[in-house]
Design an enzyme around this catalytic site. Structure first.
Site, PDB file in Angstrom:
ATOM      1  CG  ASP A 122      46.466 -71.608  -1.386  1.00  0.00           C
ATOM      2  OD1 ASP A 122      46.721 -72.624  -2.043  1.00  0.00           O
ATOM      3  OD2 ASP A 122      46.563 -70.453  -1.833  1.00  0.00           O
ATOM      4  CG  ASP A 188      49.543 -74.201  -7.621  1.00  0.00           C
ATOM      5  OD1 ASP A 188      49.359 -74.434  -8.832  1.00  0.00           O
ATOM      6  OD2 ASP A 188      50.248 -73.281  -7.211  1.00  0.00           O
TER       7      ASP A 188
HETATM    8  N1  GLY Z   1      50.643 -72.387  -4.681  1.00  0.00           N
HETATM    9  C1  GLY Z   1      51.393 -71.298  -5.128  1.00  0.00           C
HETATM   10  C2  GLY Z   1      52.713 -71.634  -5.685  1.00  0.00           C
HETATM   11  O1  GLY Z   1      53.072 -72.768  -5.894  1.00  0.00           O
HETATM   12  O2  GLY Z   1      53.457 -70.690  -5.911  1.00  0.00           O
END
Ligand code: GLY
Length: 409
Positions: A122, A188
């Protein structure tokens, strides 16, 4: 000619500050457009949070509300740490309010250590939303080095055989390890690729670009179903690159359409098209958007349920964050050379008008001083259900900025 007395009344209506200009007969003659009111409201609401942070004397980073109704503040390593600084950058850009500039810089620079994060994927969200916007708006040379170092850190998670960046670690007794995964990649992760494209532009080193393209290509091959919807998690073999599992973590079921996942796919592939000019990416973004647009469970106000296959629809929570992300992506798509470009802007406008209404925008000073209500973090993890989330606010502000830019032209 009778003099016109102009009375500017600030009317508090369901928490909104609505500016009406009235004649001496009291008839409203001009009302600010909804998006202008939305920016004013966002400035006021985030302004209250800034006041709280500044009064605390700490570099607090607001994320959501706890079940006890308290604001949850995160550290730099949390995947959501870039969104509040990024929101302050967007508000600075949207309003031109120079008071916000040093605050955006300060909240951004509090994340400096994140550039060395290698234990999750992330870092793209964290650094691009904060430093990336900062670099665009403040032109600080030092931010370039942070972006490049962060891209280097992200690339340590790349596995050549599957050709993807690993999303989550599966070490120890973590819930990811308990699922039996080896190299889980979540949809994601498409969002983290923007950092890599930026790093190549900043450094001239094409390694980052090539890794981003490899990840986008393999994800396009493995994550999507024939109807355009996507899985949340694809687990790969690191040794031979084959797919081991197609599953979900935050959706209702492995075969369901988790709404934020669809949103990340639409936004991620629209961004990849912008960065590469590869039409296949735009086609993927549009196919996934059309899946959502024509889904029989899409509500009339266009704010998706948290999962479009959740079993108790219509008695299921909505996920405002997925709407913000899709709206922002659609504004960008409407600027591309696509048939019916105006229809994507119109759809985004409709979503945004819903978000800007009292149904989803919180009264000033309420909702933990977040702008939007009614998002969902993860229902399977019993976490953050029907709450404000800082990324819903971030992509909402980005969408407002994209709309402003389109309409200026
Ligand atoms: N990237 C984590 C979510 O979308 O909850």
């Amino acid at each position: 000619m009778k003099a016109r007395n102009v009375l500017t009344a600030m009317v508090a209506m369901a928490g909104f500050v609505l500016c009406l200009q009235c004649t001496n007969k009291g008839a409203p003659v001009a009302e600010e457009p909804w998006n202008v009111q939305a920016v004013e409201n966002a400035r006021a609401q985030i302004g209250l949070e800034i006041d709280t942070i500044e009064a605390s004397g700490q570099l607090l980073n607001p994320v959501t509300l706890t079940p006890e109704g308290k604001v949850y503040y995160c550290g730099y390593a949390d995947w959501r740490s870039g969104f509040f600084p990024g929101s302050v950058w967007y508000l600075y850009e949207l309003t031109g309010d120079t008071i916000l500039l040093p605050l955006a810089e300060k909240y951004t620079e509090a994340l400096d250590e994140a550039k060395h994060l290698t234990w999750h994927h992330d870092i793209g969200f964290i650094i691009n939303c904060s430093y990336g916007n900062g670099l665009r708006l403040a032109k600080k040379e030092a931010y370039k080095d942070v972006m490049i170092q962060a891209a280097k850190s992200l690339c340590t998670r790349f596995h050549a055989k599957p050709g993807v960046i690993q999303s989550w670690n599966v070490t120890g007794n973590s819930w990811q390890a308990q699922r039996g995964w080896e190299c889980p990649v979540i949809i994601d992760n498409m969002m983290n690729l923007e950092l890599l494209f930026e790093a190549t532009k900043l450094s001239g080193d094409s390694t980052y670009y090539k890794i981003a393209v490899s990840h986008a290509d393999r994800t396009m091959q493995e994550h999507f179903r024939p109807d355009g919807s996507c899985y949340h998690v694809i687990d790969y073999s690191i040794a031979d690159g084959t797919v081991r599992h197609r599953q979900t973590a935050q959706g209702y079921a492995d075969e369901s359409a988790w709404s934020r996942g669809q949103a990340w796919a639409i936004y991620g592939y629209a961004m990849c098209y912008r960065e590469t000019g590869d039409r296949r990416y735009l086609d993927q973004a549009l196919k996934t958007f059309r899946f959502m647009q024509h889904h029989p469970h899409m509500p009339a106000d266009l704010i998706p349920y948290w999962d479009m296959d959740a079993p108790k629809i219509p008695d299921e929570p909505r996920d405002v964050s997925s709407a913000s992300v899709i709206a922002s992506a659609l504004y960008e798509i409407s600027t591309f050379d696509v048939p019916d470009a105006a229809s994507y802007k119109a759809y985004a406008d409709s979503m945004m008008q819903s978000l800007a209404s009292p149904a989803y925008t919180a009264p000033l000073g309420e909702n933990g001083r977040f702008i939007l209500m009614h998002s969902v973090g993860s229902i399977p993890h019993h976490s953050e259900i029907d709450v404000p989330l800082n990324y819903a606010d971030y992509y909402y502000l980005e969408a407002l900025k994209r709309k402003q830019d389109i309409e200026k032209k």
